[in-house]
Design a protein around this motif. Structure first.
Motif, PDB file in Angstrom:
ATOM      1  N   HIS A   1       0.821  -1.213   0.000  1.00 51.12           N
ATOM      2  CA  HIS A   1       0.000   0.000   0.000  1.00 51.12           C
ATOM      3  C   HIS A   1       0.855   1.263   0.000  1.00 51.12           C
ATOM      4  O   HIS A   1       0.476   2.278  -0.589  1.00 51.12           O
ATOM      5  CB  HIS A   1      -0.934  -0.001   1.218  1.00 51.12           C
ATOM      6  CG  HIS A   1      -2.134  -0.881   1.056  1.00 51.12           C
ATOM      7  ND1 HIS A   1      -2.100  -2.240   1.255  1.00 51.12           N
ATOM      8  CD2 HIS A   1      -3.417  -0.591   0.696  1.00 51.12           C
ATOM      9  CE1 HIS A   1      -3.307  -2.756   1.031  1.00 51.12           C
ATOM     10  NE2 HIS A   1      -4.127  -1.779   0.689  1.00 51.12           N
ATOM     11  N   ALA A   2       2.010   1.205   0.658  1.00 53.40           N
ATOM     12  CA  ALA A   2       2.874   2.382   0.736  1.00 53.40           C
ATOM     13  C   ALA A   2       3.387   2.801  -0.636  1.00 53.40           C
ATOM     14  O   ALA A   2       3.550   3.996  -0.914  1.00 53.40           O
ATOM     15  CB  ALA A   2       4.044   2.120   1.684  1.00 53.40           C
ATOM     16  N   ILE A   3       3.679   1.837  -1.493  1.00 47.68           N
ATOM     17  CA  ILE A   3       4.212   2.176  -2.809  1.00 47.68           C
ATOM     18  C   ILE A   3       3.118   2.224  -3.876  1.00 47.68           C
ATOM     19  O   ILE A   3       3.411   2.372  -5.066  1.00 47.68           O
ATOM     20  CB  ILE A   3       5.313   1.188  -3.233  1.00 47.68           C
ATOM     21  CG1 ILE A   3       4.780  -0.240  -3.333  1.00 47.68           C
ATOM     22  CG2 ILE A   3       6.478   1.247  -2.282  1.00 47.68           C
ATOM     23  CD1 ILE A   3       5.834  -1.248  -3.772  1.00 47.68           C
ATOM     24  N   GLY A   4       1.857   2.134  -3.440  1.00 51.93           N
ATOM     25  CA  GLY A   4       0.734   2.394  -4.335  1.00 51.93           C
ATOM     26  C   GLY A   4       0.295   1.239  -5.210  1.00 51.93           C
ATOM     27  O   GLY A   4      -0.289   1.470  -6.278  1.00 51.93           O
ATOM     28  N   ILE A   5       0.533   0.003  -4.791  1.00 54.70           N
ATOM     29  CA  ILE A   5       0.028  -1.139  -5.548  1.00 54.70           C
ATOM     30  C   ILE A   5      -1.391  -1.442  -5.080  1.00 54.70           C
ATOM     31  O   ILE A   5      -1.623  -1.704  -3.909  1.00 54.70           O
ATOM     32  CB  ILE A   5       0.915  -2.386  -5.344  1.00 54.70           C
ATOM     33  CG1 ILE A   5       2.363  -2.089  -5.741  1.00 54.70           C
ATOM     34  CG2 ILE A   5       0.390  -3.561  -6.154  1.00 54.70           C
ATOM     35  CD1 ILE A   5       3.304  -3.245  -5.498  1.00 54.70           C
ATOM     36  N   GLY A   6      -2.317  -1.415  -6.007  1.00 55.50           N
ATOM     37  CA  GLY A   6      -3.717  -1.599  -5.632  1.00 55.50           C
ATOM     38  C   GLY A   6      -4.141  -3.052  -5.599  1.00 55.50           C
ATOM     39  O   GLY A   6      -4.948  -3.494  -6.433  1.00 55.50           O
ATOM     40  N   LEU A   7      -3.613  -3.798  -4.639  1.00 55.68           N
ATOM     41  CA  LEU A   7      -3.987  -5.205  -4.480  1.00 55.68           C
ATOM     42  C   LEU A   7      -4.794  -5.379  -3.203  1.00 55.68           C
ATOM     43  O   LEU A   7      -4.459  -4.772  -2.180  1.00 55.68           O
ATOM     44  CB  LEU A   7      -2.748  -6.099  -4.419  1.00 55.68           C
ATOM     45  CG  LEU A   7      -2.025  -6.445  -5.721  1.00 55.68           C
ATOM     46  CD1 LEU A   7      -0.837  -7.344  -5.432  1.00 55.68           C
ATOM     47  CD2 LEU A   7      -2.971  -7.105  -6.717  1.00 55.68           C
ATOM     48  N   PRO A   8      -5.837  -6.222  -3.219  1.00 56.16           N
ATOM     49  CA  PRO A   8      -6.560  -6.522  -1.974  1.00 56.16           C
ATOM     50  C   PRO A   8      -5.640  -7.189  -0.958  1.00 56.16           C
ATOM     51  O   PRO A   8      -4.725  -7.942  -1.328  1.00 56.16           O
ATOM     52  CB  PRO A   8      -7.673  -7.470  -2.425  1.00 56.16           C
ATOM     53  CG  PRO A   8      -7.801  -7.265  -3.901  1.00 56.16           C
ATOM     54  CD  PRO A   8      -6.433  -6.895  -4.377  1.00 56.16           C
ATOM     55  N   ALA A   9      -5.898  -6.925   0.307  1.00 58.17           N
ATOM     56  CA  ALA A   9      -5.040  -7.462   1.361  1.00 58.17           C
ATOM     57  C   ALA A   9      -5.040  -8.984   1.373  1.00 58.17           C
ATOM     58  O   ALA A   9      -4.004  -9.604   1.635  1.00 58.17           O
ATOM     59  CB  ALA A   9      -5.497  -6.930   2.724  1.00 58.17           C
TER      60      ALA A   9
END
Length: 312
Positions: free
Chosen positions: A228-236
């Motif tokens: 999330h910090a580097i902006g990858i939009g993957l579900p947890a």
């Protein structure tokens, strides 16, 4: 020369031995950092531009993994261990794990720590084996639970049933060998006696299993926060599954601290989960930076300090 005359000589040699251990530790730390300098610089640059709040969460999760490892190790033995030195030993074990393959560094540190706390070598080895076995069971259980809760998290291969049959057959073969071999059967019986002793104490059982669950989830949490910090939009849930699969695959490859094996497996798992290739590599570098490279030099320093104080 009498025994009393030889004591000053023996005590005079001890500072040189401690100094030698300290020098070896610092040389090893310098070599490890130099060997991964390019990756360290790249990861640092990307993290510098990342979301600060997510990075703080990732750092807190990374710190929590050492505490959870200490809780799980305490749960694997019936005796009470010194808390401060136990946490310090887990921190040092994480650093030592980057110097020897297949978890041998961490195992050696923890084995030495447990024997210094008064446990026999056999019971110390059993405690380490119990902790490792519970950790593997927990990761498998978490993966299955995630698949049940989110069936679309991963796509099962058509070969999955065949793999399950193969694993069952391998487990059966191991049980058969242990049953036939008398020495192995007695060793396993003594190990199970220690395990029963631990699980008779509810607090120890909770510490063992709860610490192992928290350890795996916090490591996965570091990956989720970095993603999330580097902006990858993957579900947890996909990120957690990617970490569980990658860590299980890396355990089969005996590299120091999982270097190379875990990195490649985690990058491939994140890519398979939907992350772009370069972004997946950046996430792996960030995870490595927070859980391995940054704590390496301080961890080896703690290792040298524990050895100097005869805690190891």
């Amino acid at each position: 020369m009498t025994a009393t005359e030889s004591l000053p000589i023996a005590s005079g040699r001890r500072p040189y031995l401690q100094l030698g251990i300290t020098l070896v530790v610092f040389v090893a730390a310098g070599w490890m950092l130099a060997a991964h300098r390019a990756a360290l610089d790249s990861g640092t640059d990307r993290l510098a531009a990342a979301d600060g709040e997510w990075l703080v969460l990732a750092c807190l999760a990374a710190v929590g993994t050492w505490v959870c490892a200490a809780v799980a190790q305490q749960g694997a033995v019936a005796e009470r261990l010194p808390r401060g030195r136990l946490v310090a030993a887990q921190f040092a074990a994480g650093a030592a794990n980057h110097l020897l393959p297949a978890g041998a560094g961490a195992a050696a540190v923890n084995l030495r720590f447990l024997t210094r706390c008064g446990l026999s070598t056999r019971r110390s080895v059993t405690a380490l084996a119990v902790k490792a076995a519970v950790g593997g069971i927990v990761r498998c259980a978490l993966g299955v639970a995630l698949l049940v809760a989110s069936p679309g998290t991963v796509r099962l291969s058509a070969r999955a049933p065949h793999l399950l049959v193969l694993l069952t057959a391998a487990a059966g073969a191991v049980v058969l060998v242990v049953t036939i071999s008398g020495p192995l059967r007695r060793t396993v019986a003594r190990a199970f006696a220690d395990v029963r002793d631990v699980h008779r104490r509810r607090v120890r059982a909770w510490a063992l299993w709860g610490g192992s669950v928290a350890f795996a989830l916090l490591h996965a949490g570091v990956v989720v926060a970095v993603v999330h910090a580097i902006g990858i939009g993957l579900p947890a849930n996909r990120v957690v599954m990617a970490y569980l699969v990658a860590s299980g695959a890396a355990a089969l490859l005996p590299t120091p601290g999982g270097l190379g094996s875990l990195d490649a497996a985690l990058a491939l798992a994140l890519t398979a989960a939907g992350a772009p290739g370069p972004a997946a590599v950046s996430a792996v570098l960030g995870y490595r930076l927070l859980t391995g490279w940054l704590p390496l030099a301080p961890g080896l320093l703690v290792l040298a300090l524990l050895a100097r104080r005869s805690a190891l």
